[in-house]
Design an enzyme around this catalytic site. Sequence first.
Site, PDB file in Angstrom:
ATOM      1  N   ARG A 267       1.099  -2.934   4.495  1.00 12.65           N
ATOM      2  CA  ARG A 267       2.232  -2.167   3.995  1.00 12.65           C
ATOM      3  C   ARG A 267       1.804  -1.506   2.694  1.00 12.65           C
ATOM      4  O   ARG A 267       1.364  -2.185   1.759  1.00 12.65           O
ATOM      5  CB  ARG A 267       3.419  -3.073   3.731  1.00 12.65           C
ATOM      6  CG  ARG A 267       4.565  -2.303   3.116  1.00 12.65           C
ATOM      7  CD  ARG A 267       5.664  -3.212   2.634  1.00 12.65           C
ATOM      8  NE  ARG A 267       6.768  -2.403   2.132  1.00 12.65           N
ATOM      9  CZ  ARG A 267       7.520  -2.756   1.100  1.00 12.65           C
ATOM     10  NH1 ARG A 267       7.291  -3.884   0.464  1.00 12.65           N
ATOM     11  NH2 ARG A 267       8.508  -1.977   0.714  1.00 12.65           N
TER      12      ARG A 267
ATOM     13  N   GLU B  82      10.128  -5.177   9.980  1.00  9.35           N
ATOM     14  CA  GLU B  82       9.134  -4.277   9.399  1.00  9.35           C
ATOM     15  C   GLU B  82       7.712  -4.705   9.766  1.00  9.35           C
ATOM     16  O   GLU B  82       6.843  -3.857   9.961  1.00  9.35           O
ATOM     17  CB  GLU B  82       9.329  -4.220   7.878  1.00  9.35           C
ATOM     18  CG  GLU B  82      10.628  -3.489   7.523  1.00  9.35           C
ATOM     19  CD  GLU B  82      11.027  -3.621   6.063  1.00  9.35           C
ATOM     20  OE1 GLU B  82      11.656  -4.647   5.726  1.00  9.35           O
ATOM     21  OE2 GLU B  82      10.704  -2.727   5.279  1.00  9.35           O
TER      22      GLU B  82
ATOM     23  N   ARG C 124      19.047  -3.199  -9.021  1.00  6.14           N
ATOM     24  CA  ARG C 124      18.882  -1.780  -9.379  1.00  6.14           C
ATOM     25  C   ARG C 124      20.208  -1.044  -9.321  1.00  6.14           C
ATOM     26  O   ARG C 124      21.025  -1.303  -8.439  1.00  6.14           O
ATOM     27  CB  ARG C 124      17.900  -1.095  -8.414  1.00  6.14           C
ATOM     28  CG  ARG C 124      16.470  -1.522  -8.614  1.00  6.14           C
ATOM     29  CD  ARG C 124      15.554  -0.949  -7.536  1.00  6.14           C
ATOM     30  NE  ARG C 124      14.925  -2.011  -6.795  1.00  6.14           N
ATOM     31  CZ  ARG C 124      14.366  -1.876  -5.590  1.00  6.14           C
ATOM     32  NH1 ARG C 124      14.380  -0.713  -4.975  1.00  6.14           N
ATOM     33  NH2 ARG C 124      13.810  -2.903  -4.996  1.00  6.14           N
TER      34      ARG C 124
ATOM     35  N   ASN D 280       1.568  -7.758   3.323  1.00 10.54           N
ATOM     36  CA  ASN D 280       2.460  -7.067   2.389  1.00 10.54           C
ATOM     37  C   ASN D 280       2.181  -7.666   1.009  1.00 10.54           C
ATOM     38  O   ASN D 280       2.678  -8.737   0.676  1.00 10.54           O
ATOM     39  CB  ASN D 280       3.912  -7.285   2.828  1.00 10.54           C
ATOM     40  CG  ASN D 280       4.901  -6.600   1.914  1.00 10.54           C
ATOM     41  OD1 ASN D 280       4.524  -6.037   0.872  1.00 10.54           O
ATOM     42  ND2 ASN D 280       6.168  -6.633   2.283  1.00 10.54           N
TER      43      ASN D 280
ATOM     44  N   HIS E 260      11.528   2.451   2.560  1.00  7.18           N
ATOM     45  CA  HIS E 260      12.027   1.645   3.691  1.00  7.18           C
ATOM     46  C   HIS E 260      11.798   2.361   5.024  1.00  7.18           C
ATOM     47  O   HIS E 260      12.529   2.126   6.000  1.00  7.18           O
ATOM     48  CB  HIS E 260      13.544   1.353   3.575  1.00  7.18           C
ATOM     49  CG  HIS E 260      13.920   0.383   2.506  1.00  7.18           C
ATOM     50  ND1 HIS E 260      15.085   0.492   1.779  1.00  7.18           N
ATOM     51  CD2 HIS E 260      13.305  -0.734   2.038  1.00  7.18           C
ATOM     52  CE1 HIS E 260      15.169  -0.510   0.914  1.00  7.18           C
ATOM     53  NE2 HIS E 260      14.090  -1.261   1.046  1.00  7.18           N
TER      54      HIS E 260
END
Length: 380
Positions: free
Chosen positions: A73, A366, A223, A8, A162
Amino acid sequence: MSRVLVLNCGSSSVKYRLLDVPRSPEPEPVVVASGVVERIGEDAPGAPRDHAEALSAALAGLPLDGLTAVGHRVVHGGLTFTAPALVDDVVVAAIAELVPLAPLHNPANLAGIEVARALLPGVPQVAVFDTAFHRTLPAAASTYAIDAATAERFGIHRYGFHGTSHAIVSRRTAALLDRPLAEVNTITLHLGNGASACAVEGGRSVATSMGLSPLEGLVMGTRSGDLDPAIIFHLHRVAGMPIEEIDELLNRRSGLVGLAGVNDMRALLARRATGDPAAALAFEVYCRRIRSYVGAYYAELGRLDAITFTAGVGENAPAVRAAALAGLDRLGIEVDAARNDAPERGARVISPPDAPVAVCVVPTDEEWEIASQTLGVLAA
Ligand code: AMP
């Protein structure tokens, strides 16, 4: 047994995990090694100069003999990728074409792919996209109500993110409830540093809160999530902020950090416990947004079997879970206080025994999902 390296690559870090996957119908992976190399490109002693140096450092000393594959990823697969893809020059070019949609993420993901191809020649590499799980969204859910020709020309579309997390967590929810995935409707709430909600109908994503980018939807660490788009015009026209500054404001200085000065939920809860009014308001705004999405997605699904919390906040913050679902008992949604507060770690149900909607906590993974999708591509 297969050995898979999951990478990742972010703009300034490389996270890696080496997994051994036994050959069995429901394999439990074994983590051989994992770690992170940070501060790529920083002007500091010891900081890796670029992704090539960072990845070489990460791979040095890893037992990579007989490596089956590398799973990467990749954040944005646009409309091009509806599934994971075996990396070749065509796939690399297609990911590069999507850079305008993910200017921070895709270049770093690409750098990781290029460096891994060079360092591990002959090992198959697979790109696993954060967006792909959401390509089942019906057009009515993925279409923004703006001029259709403009949207088409510039790729304005709800892509969602996601995806690997919502995929594995919705599957694990069905398994936890001991029901076939195809029969279970779930709202998955991935609450980490980034946060998103997803309505999953029989294993297919039919609504999700992130959109063109990971900025839309829930309140996050830094965010804003949803806001009136006119706020951007207002900040530009009235406050005289350049677009780059507004971008930075909404992505880096909003959400929990904007409201209360801390982006970490643990720190926020600690401040709220001392009576800090800004922290209390940030918590309310955060939880209220989750509740709104639960209501909206319940209405979209028509029938709801489960609500599942996952990721750092979802798995570890009972106060958030309780507050986010408070007052929804008329909808069949209830959190059992003792179950919610129990210091358990695995997949579990936290609603009362006979509740119409099972409220669950399910750890995400993940890396395992990327490894398993990678092996799926090789097997196909
Ligand atoms: P993630 O992006 O999934 O690693 O999640 C990171 C977020 O999870 C941060 O906001 C952390 O503060 C939050 N988190 C991790 N552990 C806890 C905890 N025990 N209680 C509350 N929040 C936590």
